[in-house]
Design an enzyme around this catalytic site. Structure first.
Site, PDB file in Angstrom:
ATOM      1  N   THR B 155     103.431  30.114  -6.133  1.00  0.00           N
ATOM      2  CA  THR B 155     104.236  30.125  -4.889  1.00  0.00           C
ATOM      3  C   THR B 155     103.495  30.973  -3.849  1.00  0.00           C
ATOM      4  O   THR B 155     102.573  30.478  -3.208  1.00  0.00           O
ATOM      5  CB  THR B 155     105.661  30.657  -5.114  1.00  0.00           C
ATOM      6  OG1 THR B 155     105.594  31.905  -5.801  1.00  0.00           O
ATOM      7  CG2 THR B 155     106.493  29.669  -5.894  1.00  0.00           C
ATOM      8  N   LYS B 181     102.361  32.747 -13.146  1.00  0.00           N
ATOM      9  CA  LYS B 181     102.456  32.848 -11.699  1.00  0.00           C
ATOM     10  C   LYS B 181     103.461  33.925 -11.323  1.00  0.00           C
ATOM     11  O   LYS B 181     104.335  34.284 -12.122  1.00  0.00           O
ATOM     12  CB  LYS B 181     102.846  31.521 -11.050  1.00  0.00           C
ATOM     13  CG  LYS B 181     104.186  30.967 -11.437  1.00  0.00           C
ATOM     14  CD  LYS B 181     105.396  31.500 -10.743  1.00  0.00           C
ATOM     15  CE  LYS B 181     105.236  31.572  -9.235  1.00  0.00           C
ATOM     16  NZ  LYS B 181     106.499  32.127  -8.631  1.00  0.00           N
ATOM     17  N   THR B 192     108.369  37.243 -17.585  1.00  0.00           N
ATOM     18  CA  THR B 192     107.715  37.252 -16.283  1.00  0.00           C
ATOM     19  C   THR B 192     108.351  36.237 -15.379  1.00  0.00           C
ATOM     20  O   THR B 192     109.361  35.614 -15.708  1.00  0.00           O
ATOM     21  CB  THR B 192     106.250  36.877 -16.406  1.00  0.00           C
ATOM     22  OG1 THR B 192     105.691  36.905 -15.094  1.00  0.00           O
ATOM     23  CG2 THR B 192     106.073  35.482 -16.961  1.00  0.00           C
ATOM     24  N   GLU B 279     102.425  40.855  -3.700  1.00  0.00           N
ATOM     25  CA  GLU B 279     102.534  40.571  -2.271  1.00  0.00           C
ATOM     26  C   GLU B 279     102.080  41.772  -1.448  1.00  0.00           C
ATOM     27  O   GLU B 279     102.649  42.855  -1.535  1.00  0.00           O
ATOM     28  CB  GLU B 279     103.979  40.195  -1.921  1.00  0.00           C
ATOM     29  CG  GLU B 279     104.326  38.808  -2.429  1.00  0.00           C
ATOM     30  CD  GLU B 279     105.782  38.443  -2.275  1.00  0.00           C
ATOM     31  OE1 GLU B 279     106.096  37.272  -2.501  1.00  0.00           O
ATOM     32  OE2 GLU B 279     106.583  39.316  -1.946  1.00  0.00           O
ATOM     33  N   ASN B 403     107.562  39.137   3.252  1.00  0.00           N
ATOM     34  CA  ASN B 403     108.958  38.989   2.857  1.00  0.00           C
ATOM     35  C   ASN B 403     109.922  38.905   4.030  1.00  0.00           C
ATOM     36  O   ASN B 403     111.085  38.528   3.856  1.00  0.00           O
ATOM     37  CB  ASN B 403     109.351  40.110   1.899  1.00  0.00           C
ATOM     38  CG  ASN B 403     108.754  39.842   0.540  1.00  0.00           C
ATOM     39  OD1 ASN B 403     109.096  38.856  -0.094  1.00  0.00           O
ATOM     40  ND2 ASN B 403     107.821  40.680   0.126  1.00  0.00           N
ATOM     41  N   THR B 408     112.595  33.175   0.353  1.00  0.00           N
ATOM     42  CA  THR B 408     112.531  32.911  -1.097  1.00  0.00           C
ATOM     43  C   THR B 408     113.735  32.114  -1.519  1.00  0.00           C
ATOM     44  O   THR B 408     114.836  32.350  -1.057  1.00  0.00           O
ATOM     45  CB  THR B 408     112.516  34.211  -1.912  1.00  0.00           C
ATOM     46  OG1 THR B 408     113.507  35.092  -1.432  1.00  0.00           O
ATOM     47  CG2 THR B 408     111.173  34.860  -1.872  1.00  0.00           C
TER      48      THR B 408
END
Lengths: 408, 408
Positions: B155, B181, B192, B279, B403, B408
């Site tokens: 993503t 990922k 995860t 991120e 963000n 999301t």
């Protein structure tokens, strides 16, 4: 950046308490950075202090002196620019040296002086600069010194914070005045960064401590800027007794109840002011959780939302990202949470229920709700009668900039 | 931004498992966003899933189908671009519809298909786009498809993550290959974001689940980018049995021990890769806590440091701000912590002890230690023999930007 009105209201003198604010050059030459408060003989004082294991030297000394003076300290000394935290034995010696200097200049005992420090952690306190400025502070003591003191205790704050409330009980006029500072490392645990509240009522030590603990629990313990609990948090409540009432001991009396309301109003206003002035803050957010089995689980959900970096960056972007809110609720650790019963509101707009977006919800409603500076995130757990609210801010570029550049 | 080497190592095929990666146009037209994995008949599969109460529809369906197929699913279907989370009953129907489409195209049973989704929360899954792409995926199945699949599940990740480990045991060659990922909303709890690890060994279901749980606990459960636990976390471990060994059931056997090491190596490497690609990450930080009374209190201290916004912004600024580290240790909730015994190191440099800056420490040492991309923060509690490490990143402007902009 800060949210909302930045005008300091008129702060009323509290008979029996005088203040002075002077420049000691602790960190920045010329900055007014040292505040001295003088309490009338017989004034009682209650305190709540940080629960951080690495509590700062002045916190340890203030707690010790509060006990040694039997809750009747004569002076409070506050410096900004240096927290005297992470300074080990040297820090304790330095804090005591400052108390001794006040005692010498005023003819009091060092154990009657409570020290408070805020600012950079881990640097030695410049004791000589502080002690050199104490005589001027003693000379400058003035009952009208609250507004200057509200300025003198600030660090990264962008504006002073204070409030006065007055009331009459049984024919006697009383006043409660408070000031506080703090903008970052804000997730108080039993106390704010620094808060000073005083009344001229005569109140016995046990009742005074109870009034402070209750007020703190409803105010400074319900705010969070970044989830970091400071090493220097402290809040005191002084009762000078200058109003002339008989010393109040009964928690159920008319005076005690009126005082409780007044102290809570001052404490909640100051706590919310800390959040409105939060580092990089562009939003003032109330997270209200209701329908919980008990108050603690409401607080758990509220603080999980308030601490979520993903929620906070969405708030900064004015993005009604309810998925991140659901995700935060879901990881708050509530046993047997039935997500199908959870309702989620932005202000009065129902945005999610039964585990998904509400049928009535439109993105336009969410965007409109998020556009305001003041936002209420309301979570209905629908499994009990308990409720609790906390206050927080968003996470902005400015938060990163301030904390990447500033050495606390 | 990301930290360190970004080359995907060569990923070895796992006999008994084939993969295909195609474009379904879930969110971005043309993007390869759909991965299908085919397990040989008789392959066993273990899974760990998010503990978030608002778990996504595919997580609920995958857990259910894993049980219904008696740990022998035939297909794993992964889409990126849409998490199918916060979608209620519709989401469950949609996830099951995708499984039914795979079953129809392959002649298997819908309960033998495990669905996985990652991407935007709260949007309806575009089921038709996905089912339309499934026939092409079935046609494209290939044992050499790991590298494409590592790309297809991403993503906000900036790079694919994978590793292969091979070993010989009792004359038989084995391979373990894994991909994962995840870059944000990373604070896995039992799993995860998405991880797929496979071996050609034949392993009984109970032992396989144990190998996965142990590996997860040492890897994905020890990383944090932002403290937010995803609604979609899932990790599976497949044992195809194609290597031809007798089905292994004994956790103490040479093969089980060799497998444990190989699976852990793959899992730890993937978990660290998630953090390196966190991120906005500009640092890879190991928080190593030792000398604790037990492992849990070491983890409590490590995660308190790893989650502190003040520590993370200091890391971003390469500021050796040890005061913030002490403050984080002090609020980690350890009972009766004697702060005078705590030692704090940056890499091999002792920076604080006995509650204050170490006498030997110089600011130049701290600045030099912080200048590296890879940093070890080491905390010695000096009150027991337990130790634990977690891996995390800094908080940068880019974290806020990513963000604030990404829904999301």
């Amino acid at each position: 950046m800060a949210v909302g009105n930045d005008t300091l209201p008129k702060l009323l003198p509290v008979p029996g308490l005088r203040l002075a604010t002077v420049s000691a050059g602790v960190k920045t030459p010329g900055r007014k950075d040292l505040v001295l408060m003088e309490l009338a003989p017989g004034a009682n004082c209650a305190g709540v202090f940080t629960q951080n294991a690495f509590c700062a030297a002045p916190v340890a000394v203030a707690e010790s002196h509060l006990g040694a003076s039997q809750a009747q300290p004569r002076y409070l000394l506050v410096n900004t620019g240096n927290a005297n935290a992470g300074t080990g034995e040297t820090g304790l010696r330095d804090a005591r040296a400052c108390c001794a200097a006040v005692a010498e200049a005023t003819g009091s005992d060092a154990a009657e002086v409570l020290p408070f420090s805020t600012g950079v952690i881990g640097e030695p306190l410049p004791v000589e600069k502080i002690t050199a400025a104490i005589p001027a502070a003693v000379t400058g003591l003035d009952a009208d010194g609250w507004a200057d003191a509200a300025e003198g205790i600030l660090t990264t704050d962008t504006r002073p914070k204070g409030l006065s409330v007055s009331f009459n009980c049984d024919g006697i006029d009383y006043v409660v005045t408070g000031i506080a500072k703090g903008a970052g490392m804000i997730r108080p645990n039993m106390a704010t960064m620094l808060g000073y509240i005083a009344t001229d009522a005569a109140v016995a030590p046990e009742l005074l401590q109870r009034l402070l603990s209750e007020a703190t629990d409803m105010s400074f313990n319900r705010v969070s800027v970044d989830g970091d609990t400071s090493t220097n948090d402290a809040c005191v409540l002084v009762a000078t007794g200058a109003a002339g009432n008989a010393v109040e001991q009964d928690a159920g009396s008319a005076l005690a109840l009126a005082l409780r309301d007044a102290v809570q109003e001052v404490a909640v206003t100051l706590a919310q002011a800390l959040v409105r002035d939060g580092e990089g803050a562009s939003k003032f957010v109330t997270v209200a959780v209701e329908g919980g089995l008990n108050e603690q689980e409401c607080l758990d959900v509220a603080f999980t939302i308030a601490h979520s970096p993903l929620v906070k960056t969405a708030l900064f972007a004015s993005d009604p990202n309810w998925g991140r809110l659901l995700a935060a609720i879901g990881r708050a650790g509530l046993a047997e949470l039935d997500v199908d019963r959870v309702g989620l509101y932005l202000n009065d707009v129902l945005i999610a229920e039964r585990g998904c977006r509400a049928a009535s919800y439109t993105e336009e409603q969410g965007v409109a709700a998020m556009a305001a500076e003041d936002i209420v995130i309301r979570v209905c757990l629908n499994r009990g009668d308990a409720a609790a609210s906390v206050w927080t801010t968003d996470f902005s570029y400015d938060y990163v900039r301030i904390n990447a550049e500033y050495r606390t």
